[in-house]
Design a protein around this motif. Structure first.
Motif, PDB file in Angstrom:
ATOM      1  N   ILE A 105      80.914 -27.491  37.863  1.00 14.50           N
ATOM      2  CA  ILE A 105      80.192 -27.370  38.984  1.00 14.50           C
ATOM      3  C   ILE A 105      79.686 -28.677  39.778  1.00 14.50           C
ATOM      4  O   ILE A 105      79.821 -28.482  41.148  1.00 14.50           O
ATOM      5  CB  ILE A 105      78.560 -26.644  38.623  1.00 14.50           C
ATOM      6  N   THR A 106      79.461 -29.760  39.156  1.00 11.97           N
ATOM      7  CA  THR A 106      79.128 -30.856  39.726  1.00 11.97           C
ATOM      8  C   THR A 106      80.343 -31.891  40.266  1.00 11.97           C
ATOM      9  O   THR A 106      80.224 -32.542  41.237  1.00 11.97           O
ATOM     10  CB  THR A 106      78.263 -31.635  38.875  1.00 11.97           C
ATOM     11  N   GLU A 107      81.404 -31.675  39.600  1.00 12.36           N
ATOM     12  CA  GLU A 107      82.683 -32.345  40.067  1.00 12.36           C
ATOM     13  C   GLU A 107      83.555 -31.523  41.099  1.00 12.36           C
ATOM     14  O   GLU A 107      84.257 -32.157  41.993  1.00 12.36           O
ATOM     15  CB  GLU A 107      83.674 -32.638  38.917  1.00 12.36           C
ATOM     16  N   GLN A 108      83.565 -30.211  40.898  1.00 15.27           N
ATOM     17  CA  GLN A 108      84.413 -29.655  41.920  1.00 15.27           C
ATOM     18  C   GLN A 108      83.527 -28.668  43.062  1.00 15.27           C
ATOM     19  O   GLN A 108      84.313 -28.030  43.780  1.00 15.27           O
ATOM     20  CB  GLN A 108      85.229 -28.476  41.189  1.00 15.27           C
ATOM     21  N   ILE A 109      82.335 -29.009  43.115  1.00 12.93           N
ATOM     22  CA  ILE A 109      81.495 -28.401  44.385  1.00 12.93           C
ATOM     23  C   ILE A 109      80.546 -29.563  44.827  1.00 12.93           C
ATOM     24  O   ILE A 109      79.976 -30.307  44.042  1.00 12.93           O
ATOM     25  CB  ILE A 109      80.522 -27.327  43.932  1.00 12.93           C
ATOM     26  N   CYS A 110      80.562 -29.787  46.002  1.00 17.62           N
ATOM     27  CA  CYS A 110      79.918 -31.005  46.707  1.00 17.62           C
ATOM     28  C   CYS A 110      78.365 -30.459  47.184  1.00 17.62           C
ATOM     29  O   CYS A 110      77.497 -31.103  47.195  1.00 17.62           O
ATOM     30  CB  CYS A 110      80.592 -31.694  47.681  1.00 17.62           C
ATOM     31  N   GLU A 111      78.443 -29.316  47.687  1.00 18.81           N
ATOM     32  CA  GLU A 111      77.119 -28.935  48.437  1.00 18.81           C
ATOM     33  C   GLU A 111      76.314 -28.126  47.270  1.00 18.81           C
ATOM     34  O   GLU A 111      76.698 -27.333  46.766  1.00 18.81           O
ATOM     35  CB  GLU A 111      77.629 -27.640  49.535  1.00 18.81           C
ATOM     36  N   VAL A 112      75.073 -28.802  47.360  1.00 23.17           N
ATOM     37  CA  VAL A 112      74.068 -28.435  46.430  1.00 23.17           C
ATOM     38  C   VAL A 112      73.547 -26.714  46.531  1.00 23.17           C
ATOM     39  O   VAL A 112      73.408 -26.230  45.476  1.00 23.17           O
ATOM     40  CB  VAL A 112      72.857 -29.183  46.375  1.00 23.17           C
ATOM     41  N   GLU A 113      73.679 -26.435  47.725  1.00 22.67           N
ATOM     42  CA  GLU A 113      73.453 -24.999  47.799  1.00 22.67           C
ATOM     43  C   GLU A 113      74.598 -24.060  47.208  1.00 22.67           C
ATOM     44  O   GLU A 113      74.279 -23.069  46.300  1.00 22.67           O
ATOM     45  CB  GLU A 113      73.375 -24.577  49.269  1.00 22.67           C
ATOM     46  N   THR A 114      75.638 -24.405  47.357  1.00 20.52           N
ATOM     47  CA  THR A 114      76.972 -23.596  46.544  1.00 20.52           C
ATOM     48  C   THR A 114      76.839 -23.693  45.059  1.00 20.52           C
ATOM     49  O   THR A 114      77.144 -22.962  44.408  1.00 20.52           O
ATOM     50  CB  THR A 114      78.353 -24.203  47.101  1.00 20.52           C
ATOM     51  N   GLN A 115      76.364 -25.116  44.690  1.00 17.82           N
ATOM     52  CA  GLN A 115      76.295 -25.557  43.280  1.00 17.82           C
ATOM     53  C   GLN A 115      75.330 -24.467  42.704  1.00 17.82           C
ATOM     54  O   GLN A 115      75.404 -23.732  41.597  1.00 17.82           O
ATOM     55  CB  GLN A 115      76.034 -26.900  43.161  1.00 17.82           C
ATOM     56  N   THR A 116      74.146 -24.426  43.427  1.00 20.66           N
ATOM     57  CA  THR A 116      72.922 -23.645  43.080  1.00 20.66           C
ATOM     58  C   THR A 116      73.603 -22.085  42.825  1.00 20.66           C
ATOM     59  O   THR A 116      73.365 -21.247  41.765  1.00 20.66           O
ATOM     60  CB  THR A 116      71.708 -23.652  43.801  1.00 20.66           C
ATOM     61  N   ILE A 117      74.127 -21.310  43.866  1.00 22.02           N
ATOM     62  CA  ILE A 117      74.525 -19.851  43.830  1.00 22.02           C
ATOM     63  C   ILE A 117      75.696 -19.728  42.801  1.00 22.02           C
ATOM     64  O   ILE A 117      75.645 -18.942  42.046  1.00 22.02           O
ATOM     65  CB  ILE A 117      75.244 -19.726  44.937  1.00 22.02           C
ATOM     66  N   VAL A 118      76.682 -20.757  42.647  1.00 20.98           N
ATOM     67  CA  VAL A 118      77.695 -20.473  41.654  1.00 20.98           C
ATOM     68  C   VAL A 118      77.151 -20.387  40.218  1.00 20.98           C
ATOM     69  O   VAL A 118      77.162 -19.992  38.922  1.00 20.98           O
ATOM     70  CB  VAL A 118      78.900 -21.471  41.688  1.00 20.98           C
ATOM     71  N   PHE A 119      76.016 -21.485  40.030  1.00 16.60           N
ATOM     72  CA  PHE A 119      75.273 -21.604  38.594  1.00 16.60           C
ATOM     73  C   PHE A 119      74.734 -20.238  38.263  1.00 16.60           C
ATOM     74  O   PHE A 119      74.659 -19.720  37.214  1.00 16.60           O
ATOM     75  CB  PHE A 119      74.449 -22.813  38.469  1.00 16.60           C
ATOM     76  N   GLU A 120      73.786 -19.933  39.335  1.00 17.68           N
ATOM     77  CA  GLU A 120      73.049 -18.645  39.005  1.00 17.68           C
ATOM     78  C   GLU A 120      73.969 -17.180  38.828  1.00 17.68           C
ATOM     79  O   GLU A 120      73.442 -16.661  38.071  1.00 17.68           O
ATOM     80  CB  GLU A 120      72.206 -18.243  40.174  1.00 17.68           C
ATOM     81  N   GLN A 121      75.208 -17.398  39.473  1.00 21.28           N
ATOM     82  CA  GLN A 121      75.896 -16.292  39.093  1.00 21.28           C
ATOM     83  C   GLN A 121      76.611 -16.511  37.716  1.00 21.28           C
ATOM     84  O   GLN A 121      76.593 -15.583  36.861  1.00 21.28           O
ATOM     85  CB  GLN A 121      77.170 -16.399  40.098  1.00 21.28           C
ATOM     86  N   PHE A 122      76.809 -17.772  37.301  1.00 20.31           N
ATOM     87  CA  PHE A 122      77.556 -18.068  35.746  1.00 20.31           C
ATOM     88  C   PHE A 122      76.376 -17.529  34.822  1.00 20.31           C
ATOM     89  O   PHE A 122      76.273 -16.899  33.918  1.00 20.31           O
ATOM     90  CB  PHE A 122      77.751 -19.341  35.729  1.00 20.31           C
ATOM     91  N   HIS A 123      75.156 -18.114  35.179  1.00 22.19           N
ATOM     92  CA  HIS A 123      74.007 -18.020  34.056  1.00 22.19           C
ATOM     93  C   HIS A 123      73.583 -16.380  34.029  1.00 22.19           C
ATOM     94  O   HIS A 123      73.554 -15.925  32.894  1.00 22.19           O
ATOM     95  CB  HIS A 123      72.615 -18.879  34.868  1.00 22.19           C
ATOM     96  N   ALA A 124      73.558 -15.665  35.285  1.00 20.92           N
ATOM     97  CA  ALA A 124      73.362 -14.366  35.214  1.00 20.92           C
ATOM     98  C   ALA A 124      74.420 -13.563  34.286  1.00 20.92           C
ATOM     99  O   ALA A 124      74.370 -12.516  33.628  1.00 20.92           O
ATOM    100  CB  ALA A 124      73.326 -13.430  36.475  1.00 20.92           C
ATOM    101  N   SER A 125      75.557 -14.020  34.737  1.00 20.99           N
ATOM    102  CA  SER A 125      76.819 -13.216  34.013  1.00 20.99           C
ATOM    103  C   SER A 125      76.832 -13.552  32.569  1.00 20.99           C
ATOM    104  O   SER A 125      76.884 -12.181  31.698  1.00 20.99           O
ATOM    105  CB  SER A 125      77.961 -13.573  34.563  1.00 20.99           C
ATOM    106  N   LEU A 126      76.576 -14.677  32.167  1.00 21.80           N
ATOM    107  CA  LEU A 126      76.297 -14.980  30.623  1.00 21.80           C
ATOM    108  C   LEU A 126      75.121 -14.194  29.913  1.00 21.80           C
ATOM    109  O   LEU A 126      75.493 -13.601  28.955  1.00 21.80           O
ATOM    110  CB  LEU A 126      76.379 -16.342  30.429  1.00 21.80           C
ATOM    111  N   GLY A 127      74.135 -14.446  30.749  1.00 23.34           N
ATOM    112  CA  GLY A 127      72.973 -13.582  30.151  1.00 23.34           C
ATOM    113  C   GLY A 127      73.007 -12.159  29.849  1.00 23.34           C
ATOM    114  O   GLY A 127      72.380 -11.652  28.856  1.00 23.34           O
ATOM    115  N   SER A 128      73.941 -11.542  30.681  1.00 29.47           N
ATOM    116  CA  SER A 128      74.045 -10.037  30.465  1.00 29.47           C
ATOM    117  C   SER A 128      74.679  -9.810  29.095  1.00 29.47           C
ATOM    118  O   SER A 128      74.483  -8.599  28.661  1.00 29.47           O
ATOM    119  CB  SER A 128      74.836  -9.471  31.656  1.00 29.47           C
TER     120      SER A 128
END
Length: 208
Positions: A105-128
């Protein structure tokens, strides 16, 4: 070394031999809300960020975290059976996955907004996956062997993160599901004991 670790992570709970996979069962699932109830939340170019172009193509605008997928369970020529390792060994491997997610997330995405959305997607997917473990979803408790097999391809031979397309999307999730056998799940007692384990873990997490 990374390739060896990848093999252990993918097969840590398994005894796997043979490459042929035989379709065993097909289980359409819809954990959470139904198709008619789900609402669409498009993140394609959200906020004007071009780094989010095509975001919705992976799972779909109406399935942010990929929770509604179908499974095709496949049977290996040698049965996949769980076995118990020291808890520290399991924790080590899971924290490696955690730190690799942070690196991607931190090496391959530079915009913090995109980092946030992608992480929340990952977190929700794993959490399910928690609903699968408690048998409160309609999913089998297992993993997609085809997708997991790409773990060793995440890092290139020079140690850098790879950038090649592996040729799948979130719509392929569950198409090659393996369900390890050998757990201690008992339908008469485990719903309560797993519920207690979940509550205790959540209490510990909230107090940390």
């Amino acid at each position: 070394m990374f390739a060896k670790l990848a093999a252990h992570l993918i097969c840590a709970s398994a005894l796997v031999a043979g490459v042929a996979a035989i379709p065993l069962a097909y289980a359409p699932t819809a954990r959470g809300t139904s198709l008619s109830q789900r609402s669409s939340h498009s993140f394609d170019n959200w906020g004007g960020f071009s780094s989010l172009n095509g975001f919705d193509n992976f799972y779909g605008a109406d399935d942010f975290c990929g929770s509604s997928f179908s499974q095709t369970v496949v049977e290996q020529q040698s049965e996949v059976v769980c076995h118990t390792e020291r808890i520290e060994i399991i924790q080590q491997r899971l924290v490696i996955l955690q730190e690799m997610a942070k690196r991607i997330i931190t090496e391959q995405i530079c915009e913090v907004e995109t980092q946030t959305i992608v992480f929340e997607q990952f977190h929700a997917s794993l959490g399910s996956f928690s609903s699968d473990l408690s048998r409160s979803s309609s999913h089998h408790v297992g993993f997609d062997s085809s997708i997991a097999s790409h773990f060793g391809d995440i890092v290139s031979s020079d140690g850098s993160l790879s950038t090649n397309d592996f040729g799948f999307s979130g719509h392929d999730l569950g198409s090659n599901t393996i369900v390890p056998s050998g757990s201690n799940w008992d339908s008469s007692t485990s719903p309560v004991s797993v519920g207690n384990a979940f509550s205790s873990a959540q209490a510990a997490a909230s107090s940390s």
